[in-house]
Design an enzyme around this catalytic site. Structure first.
Site, PDB file in Angstrom:
ATOM      1  N   ARG A  45       0.798  -1.188   0.000  1.00 31.59           N
ATOM      2  CA  ARG A  45       0.000   0.000   0.000  1.00 31.59           C
ATOM      3  C   ARG A  45       0.853   1.269   0.000  1.00 31.59           C
ATOM      4  O   ARG A  45       0.369   2.349  -0.262  1.00 31.59           O
ATOM      5  CB  ARG A  45      -0.877  -0.023   1.263  1.00 31.59           C
ATOM      6  CG  ARG A  45      -2.053  -0.983   1.137  1.00 31.59           C
ATOM      7  CD  ARG A  45      -2.729  -1.192   2.451  1.00 31.59           C
ATOM      8  NE  ARG A  45      -2.011  -2.247   3.141  1.00 31.59           N
ATOM      9  CZ  ARG A  45      -2.600  -3.047   4.040  1.00 31.59           C
ATOM     10  NH1 ARG A  45      -3.848  -2.875   4.370  1.00 31.59           N
ATOM     11  NH2 ARG A  45      -1.919  -3.998   4.622  1.00 31.59           N
ATOM     12  N   ASP A 103       7.488   3.124  -2.984  1.00 32.15           N
ATOM     13  CA  ASP A 103       7.697   4.125  -1.940  1.00 32.15           C
ATOM     14  C   ASP A 103       9.163   4.186  -1.509  1.00 32.15           C
ATOM     15  O   ASP A 103       9.761   5.242  -1.434  1.00 32.15           O
ATOM     16  CB  ASP A 103       6.787   3.840  -0.723  1.00 32.15           C
ATOM     17  CG  ASP A 103       6.853   2.384  -0.251  1.00 32.15           C
ATOM     18  OD1 ASP A 103       7.546   1.559  -0.893  1.00 32.15           O
ATOM     19  OD2 ASP A 103       6.209   2.067   0.760  1.00 32.15           O
ATOM     20  N   ASP A 106      14.911  -0.503   0.287  1.00 32.17           N
ATOM     21  CA  ASP A 106      15.746  -0.652   1.472  1.00 32.17           C
ATOM     22  C   ASP A 106      16.827  -1.692   1.147  1.00 32.17           C
ATOM     23  O   ASP A 106      17.815  -1.371   0.501  1.00 32.17           O
ATOM     24  CB  ASP A 106      14.806  -1.072   2.617  1.00 32.17           C
ATOM     25  CG  ASP A 106      15.460  -1.079   3.982  1.00 32.17           C
ATOM     26  OD1 ASP A 106      16.358  -0.265   4.221  1.00 32.17           O
ATOM     27  OD2 ASP A 106      15.059  -1.903   4.823  1.00 32.17           O
ATOM     28  N   ASN A 109      15.631  -6.392  -1.661  1.00 29.46           N
ATOM     29  CA  ASN A 109      15.166  -7.773  -1.851  1.00 29.46           C
ATOM     30  C   ASN A 109      13.741  -7.841  -2.391  1.00 29.46           C
ATOM     31  O   ASN A 109      13.444  -8.647  -3.276  1.00 29.46           O
ATOM     32  CB  ASN A 109      15.253  -8.544  -0.530  1.00 29.46           C
ATOM     33  CG  ASN A 109      16.689  -8.710  -0.058  1.00 29.46           C
ATOM     34  OD1 ASN A 109      17.618  -8.672  -0.864  1.00 29.46           O
ATOM     35  ND2 ASN A 109      16.884  -8.855   1.234  1.00 29.46           N
ATOM     36  N   THR A 110      12.867  -7.006  -1.855  1.00 26.17           N
ATOM     37  CA  THR A 110      11.483  -7.007  -2.315  1.00 26.17           C
ATOM     38  C   THR A 110      11.411  -6.639  -3.791  1.00 26.17           C
ATOM     39  O   THR A 110      10.776  -7.330  -4.593  1.00 26.17           O
ATOM     40  CB  THR A 110      10.638  -5.978  -1.508  1.00 26.17           C
ATOM     41  OG1 THR A 110      10.779  -6.264  -0.124  1.00 26.17           O
ATOM     42  CG2 THR A 110       9.177  -6.035  -1.903  1.00 26.17           C
ATOM     43  N   LEU A 111      12.092  -5.549  -4.109  1.00 25.55           N
ATOM     44  CA  LEU A 111      12.054  -5.065  -5.484  1.00 25.55           C
ATOM     45  C   LEU A 111      12.641  -6.088  -6.458  1.00 25.55           C
ATOM     46  O   LEU A 111      12.076  -6.327  -7.529  1.00 25.55           O
ATOM     47  CB  LEU A 111      12.814  -3.744  -5.576  1.00 25.55           C
ATOM     48  CG  LEU A 111      12.793  -3.050  -6.924  1.00 25.55           C
ATOM     49  CD1 LEU A 111      11.367  -2.725  -7.342  1.00 25.55           C
ATOM     50  CD2 LEU A 111      13.623  -1.780  -6.861  1.00 25.55           C
ATOM     51  N   ASP A 162       3.898   3.562   6.618  1.00 26.55           N
ATOM     52  CA  ASP A 162       3.150   3.425   7.870  1.00 26.55           C
ATOM     53  C   ASP A 162       4.000   3.086   9.077  1.00 26.55           C
ATOM     54  O   ASP A 162       5.120   2.595   8.955  1.00 26.55           O
ATOM     55  CB  ASP A 162       2.107   2.324   7.699  1.00 26.55           C
ATOM     56  CG  ASP A 162       2.777   0.949   7.582  1.00 26.55           C
ATOM     57  OD1 ASP A 162       3.632   0.776   6.681  1.00 26.55           O
ATOM     58  OD2 ASP A 162       2.472   0.060   8.402  1.00 26.55           O
TER      59      ASP A 162
HETATM   60  P1  IMP Z   1      13.376  -4.113   1.068  1.00 27.83           P
HETATM   61  O1  IMP Z   1      12.927  -5.420   0.518  1.00 27.83           O
HETATM   62  O2  IMP Z   1      14.324  -4.298   2.239  1.00 27.83           O
HETATM   63  O3  IMP Z   1      13.937  -3.173   0.037  1.00 27.83           O
HETATM   64  O4  IMP Z   1      12.132  -3.459   1.791  1.00 27.83           O
HETATM   65  C1  IMP Z   1      11.249  -2.679   1.142  1.00 27.83           C
HETATM   66  C2  IMP Z   1      10.006  -2.541   1.995  1.00 27.83           C
HETATM   67  O5  IMP Z   1      10.317  -2.446   3.396  1.00 27.83           O
HETATM   68  C3  IMP Z   1       9.315  -1.258   1.641  1.00 27.83           C
HETATM   69  O6  IMP Z   1       8.428  -1.427   0.570  1.00 27.83           O
HETATM   70  C4  IMP Z   1       8.635  -0.900   2.925  1.00 27.83           C
HETATM   71  O7  IMP Z   1       7.387  -1.562   2.999  1.00 27.83           O
HETATM   72  C5  IMP Z   1       9.527  -1.448   4.017  1.00 27.83           C
HETATM   73  N1  IMP Z   1      10.413  -0.405   4.586  1.00 27.83           N
HETATM   74  C6  IMP Z   1      11.747  -0.339   4.497  1.00 27.83           C
HETATM   75  N2  IMP Z   1      12.237   0.727   5.161  1.00 27.83           N
HETATM   76  C7  IMP Z   1      11.164   1.354   5.683  1.00 27.83           C
HETATM   77  C8  IMP Z   1      11.016   2.555   6.480  1.00 27.83           C
HETATM   78  O8  IMP Z   1      11.973   3.267   6.841  1.00 27.83           O
HETATM   79  N3  IMP Z   1       9.745   2.872   6.818  1.00 27.83           N
HETATM   80  C9  IMP Z   1       8.666   2.129   6.454  1.00 27.83           C
HETATM   81  N4  IMP Z   1       8.765   1.022   5.702  1.00 27.83           N
HETATM   82  C10 IMP Z   1      10.005   0.641   5.325  1.00 27.83           C
HETATM   83 MG    MG Z   2       6.663  -0.895  -0.488  1.00 24.29          MG
END
Ligand code: IMP
Ligand code: MG
Length: 186
Positions: A45, A103, A106, A109-111, A162
């Site tokens: 979201r 948004d 980080d 990994n998600t992307l 959030d």
């Molecule tokens: P990644 O897979 O570690 O890049 O995480 C990405 C996801 O982690 C984002 O889409 C957010 O949902 C969450 N996330 C990472 N850092 C933050 C933050 O500082 N505030 C809120 N959500 C975060």
């Molecule tokens: Mg996200």
């Protein structure tokens, strides 16, 4: 629910700065996709507020779609990067010029996981536009084509992001006060 003031340590990016940057990103994307088909894909979201503001700054006719994912992990606040599709796109992206609107990136990994999935569907092109980039936290290298702000390794909220599902409505990006709120370990 308490007021957000309870959890705010500082405003990292004020509303006007966000809006100015989004205007620039919109101009860039409009320039790059001039005369071409454009399809924006938003991951629910967190990216919603960014998507709707960005759309208003893109002058090229475009369509939008949404997908939702959840991270596998031990606790439900865990962001492990192994994602499960909880809501798929409505439309086929084969042959489309897709820009994924995020948004925050980080660990990446998600992307990486989402990009891998979308690539199997044979879009004509696939690019990424993220509002925030926590570059120093990267574990998986991901190509970022449009970046709003590179931010320090601090847990942020507001403008779509959030704290346990609240405060997405704030028009600015704030840094959490870690004495009052413990961020999910990710
Ligand atoms: P990644 O897979 O570690 O890049 O995480 C990405 C996801 O982690 C984002 O889409 C957010 O949902 C969450 N996330 C990472 N850092 C933050 C933050 O500082 N505030 C809120 N959500 C975060
Ligand atoms: Mg996200």
């Amino acid at each position: 629910m308490q007021s957000y003031h309870e959890f705010l340590s500082e405003v990292l990016i004020p509303e006007q700065e966000l809006q100015e940057k989004i205007q620039q990103l919109g101009e860039e994307i409009s320039h790059d996709y001039n005369g071409q088909d454009l399809h924006l894909v938003c991951i629910l979201r967190g990216g919603v507020m960014f998507l709707t503001d960005l759309m208003r700054e893109i002058t090229v006719p475009h369509s939008i779609d949404f997908m939702a994912i959840s991270s596998y992990g031990v606790g439900d606040r865990q962001a492990s990067g192994h994602v499960r599709l909880t809501m798929d796109l409505r439309d086929d992206i084969q042959g489309r010029n897709v820009v994924l609107v995020e948004d925050i990136v980080d660990s990446g990994n998600t992307l990486a996981s989402v990009l891998g999935l979308l690539a199997t569907r044979k879009p004509a092109s696939l690019k990424v536009c993220t509002l925030l980039d926590k570059a120093e936290r990267r574990e998986t290298e991901v190509p970022l084509d449009y970046v709003g702000f590179v931010i320090p390794n601090k847990y942020v909220f507001g403008y779509g992001l959030d704290l346990d599902e609240y405060y997405r409505e704030l028009p600015f990006i704030g840094v959490v006060n870690e004495d009052r709120y413990t961020p999910p370990d990710s």
